[in-house]
Design an enzyme around this catalytic site. Sequence first.
Site, PDB file in Angstrom:
ATOM      1  N   HIS A 131       0.093   5.245   7.908  1.00  0.00           N
ATOM      2  CA  HIS A 131      -1.712   4.192   7.513  1.00  0.00           C
ATOM      3  C   HIS A 131      -2.862   4.800   7.980  1.00  0.00           C
ATOM      4  O   HIS A 131      -3.442   4.147   8.460  1.00  0.00           O
ATOM      5  CB  HIS A 131      -1.133   3.199   8.393  1.00  0.00           C
ATOM      6  N   LYS A 191      11.008  -0.525   8.605  1.00  0.00           N
ATOM      7  CA  LYS A 191      10.156   0.530   9.367  1.00  0.00           C
ATOM      8  C   LYS A 191       9.559   0.534  10.646  1.00  0.00           C
ATOM      9  O   LYS A 191       9.836  -0.509  11.431  1.00  0.00           O
ATOM     10  CB  LYS A 191       9.980   1.443   8.169  1.00  0.00           C
ATOM     11  N   GLY A 206       0.212  -0.919  -0.552  1.00  0.00           N
ATOM     12  CA  GLY A 206      -0.097  -0.253  -0.202  1.00  0.00           C
ATOM     13  C   GLY A 206       0.959   1.401  -0.115  1.00  0.00           C
ATOM     14  O   GLY A 206       0.090   2.273  -0.408  1.00  0.00           O
ATOM     15  N   HIS A 207       2.139   1.209   0.156  1.00  0.00           N
ATOM     16  CA  HIS A 207       3.106   2.461  -0.040  1.00  0.00           C
ATOM     17  C   HIS A 207       3.830   2.223  -1.235  1.00  0.00           C
ATOM     18  O   HIS A 207       5.234   2.704  -1.468  1.00  0.00           O
ATOM     19  CB  HIS A 207       3.482   1.939   0.984  1.00  0.00           C
ATOM     20  N   ASP A 209       6.931  -4.537  12.323  1.00  0.00           N
ATOM     21  CA  ASP A 209       7.803  -4.870  11.497  1.00  0.00           C
ATOM     22  C   ASP A 209       9.421  -4.990  12.133  1.00  0.00           C
ATOM     23  O   ASP A 209       9.753  -6.104  11.753  1.00  0.00           O
ATOM     24  CB  ASP A 209       7.490  -4.051  10.281  1.00  0.00           C
TER      25      ASP A 209
END
Lengths: 330, 330
Positions: free
Chosen positions: B218, B104, B55-56, B109
């Site tokens: 997000h 990140k 989505g990035h 993550d």
Amino acid sequence: MRMLINVAESVVADALRGMAVAHPELTVDVENRVVVRRDAPVDGKVGLVSGGGSGHEPLHGGFVGPGMLSAACPGEVFTSPVPDQMVRAAAAVDSGAGVLFIVKNYTGDVLNFDMAAELAEDEGIRIAKVLVNDDVAVTDSLYTAGRRGTGATLFVEKIAGAAAEEGQPLERVEALARQVNENSRSFGVALSACSTPAKGSPTFDLPAGELELGVGIHGEPGRERRAMMTSREIADFSVNAILDDMNPRNPVLLLVNGMGATPLLELYGFNAEVQRVLTERGVAVARTLVGNYVTSLDMAGASVTLCQVDEELLRLYDAPVRTPGLRWGV
Amino acid sequence: MRMLINVAESVVADALRGMAVAHPELTVDVENRVVVRRDAPVDGKVGLVSGGGSGHEPLHGGFVGPGMLSAACPGEVFTSPVPDQMVRAAAAVDSGAGVLFIVKNYTGDVLNFDMAAELAEDEGIRIAKVLVNDDVAVTDSLYTAGRRGTGATLFVEKIAGAAAEEGQPLERVEALARQVNENSRSFGVALSACSTPAKGSPTFDLPAGELELGVGIHGEPGRERRAMMTSREIADFSVNAILDDMNPRNPVLLLVNGMGATPLLELYGFNAEVQRVLTERGVAVARTLVGNYVTSLDMAGASVTLCQVDEELLRLYDAPVRTPGLRWGV
């Protein structure tokens, strides 16, 4: 209004100021609205000038640089630039080898580039013109007599730009540009309308859950409106609409182009479906470009462009290019 | 739902299939969700692996290639990839010179890359890790303990990637990545929420006419919500928020990054305002990048990232790179 702007009146000038500081390799004349590669005119080289309404970035200003356009003239949002900009651009890039105007087929652009050609010729600049009219969706749409010019513009500018960079003469660069346009077809789909800064609200009404098949890059009406379809169905419809109108025997360049607000994640998924249809239809893809190249402000949606290429066109497509929007080989 | 998709469940797999056909220079393992440069492992070269929720885009898969990442692991939309993907990526790119994980700072993550590091080391792969946490907006946001990792990721991947390409050893590549992160600060603004495919509607409620200052990638809450501001005011607020937290004595790299749905026309205008503030504050800009690089699906808005560079970091930033999302010099 969800826009990152100061006031609607200054949107184009503000963007040009921002281009100027971001791209020292370009000469950006904010006042006169002309973007020129810094080393123009290049000795013995044909100049390539395009332009059109703003709101389709990176087209055209983002395609100025070695291997592509010599200069671009941005108009107001979705509004043709004026002849004075085009004449100024032609004068800035002409080395004596002549200048090719690349014109998307919208009534305003055609009239203004015609007038500019006359004025530039009066000043002793040799001008050739090529009209881009690749959109198979409709003829005689809003703003257009005949077919609209959309995604093929990228291929015309890239391939003619490479030929000009090699020092090919005006007649040859013009013939190549014409050939690329004739070999190209596009079809676009909108999942949402776009909003111009001046209006501040969507330029047309497209309810959530519906899509416009065959939309133009200013939100002009397409062939029909339907209830939302899957990526797979949209790819089938779009590619079939194109292949109803061309029968490529050679491999094609494929542009899967985002209209602006559709995420790259979705564009890549759409590319998978587009290439599935092409494979089913027996069309070989030589090169693929996926991304936002010929946009419609914040419209959600995508378009597909195919350009049939022989070895020479493919070689010119692959040649080095160095512009803000397209760059490889250097 | 205005999405160009088949079904929410297949969005990431569909995108990877589309990447595979568009980029023959990458090896895309759709089943295991790993994107690897085709010539990996490169003899004697440190491997660079990153990843995160999808989505990035183009981050991270679009930054795989010579001069940048060796491999990327895409998770589900806005969801961390799993350790198995990261171990597989590390194994695919390790030449024996070791692998740097670029992470990140989001809780999922961090945990997953930690676990993957242990598993990879059990397999005899030397692993180093660098955490990216450049977002000055808030600490301890949704998904994050400490500061969030956003736009600086691009600079970390680019500069560490160039050092690895030159054959610099793991300790040096890690130290450079850490230095780039420490030298970087970001601040983002949302003009609209984004919609994930799974939810099909905006992930948070941001009424038209309001904006979120300090938003995460997000859509996590920022510092405050205000009535709509001009590009000029947003630039003042964003750059000042960054400069409250850093005091660059050297020139900076500037990233003016679109969140996804904000047109390039507006991003360039915003860049003009950002650079005006930087000039007023006495900060010199060495290089500027304007475009959609670290996105949030179809969110409207932008972020600013500054990275202070010395001659060596600037040299590595300028070094050739050839990836789908960033390309120059080759």
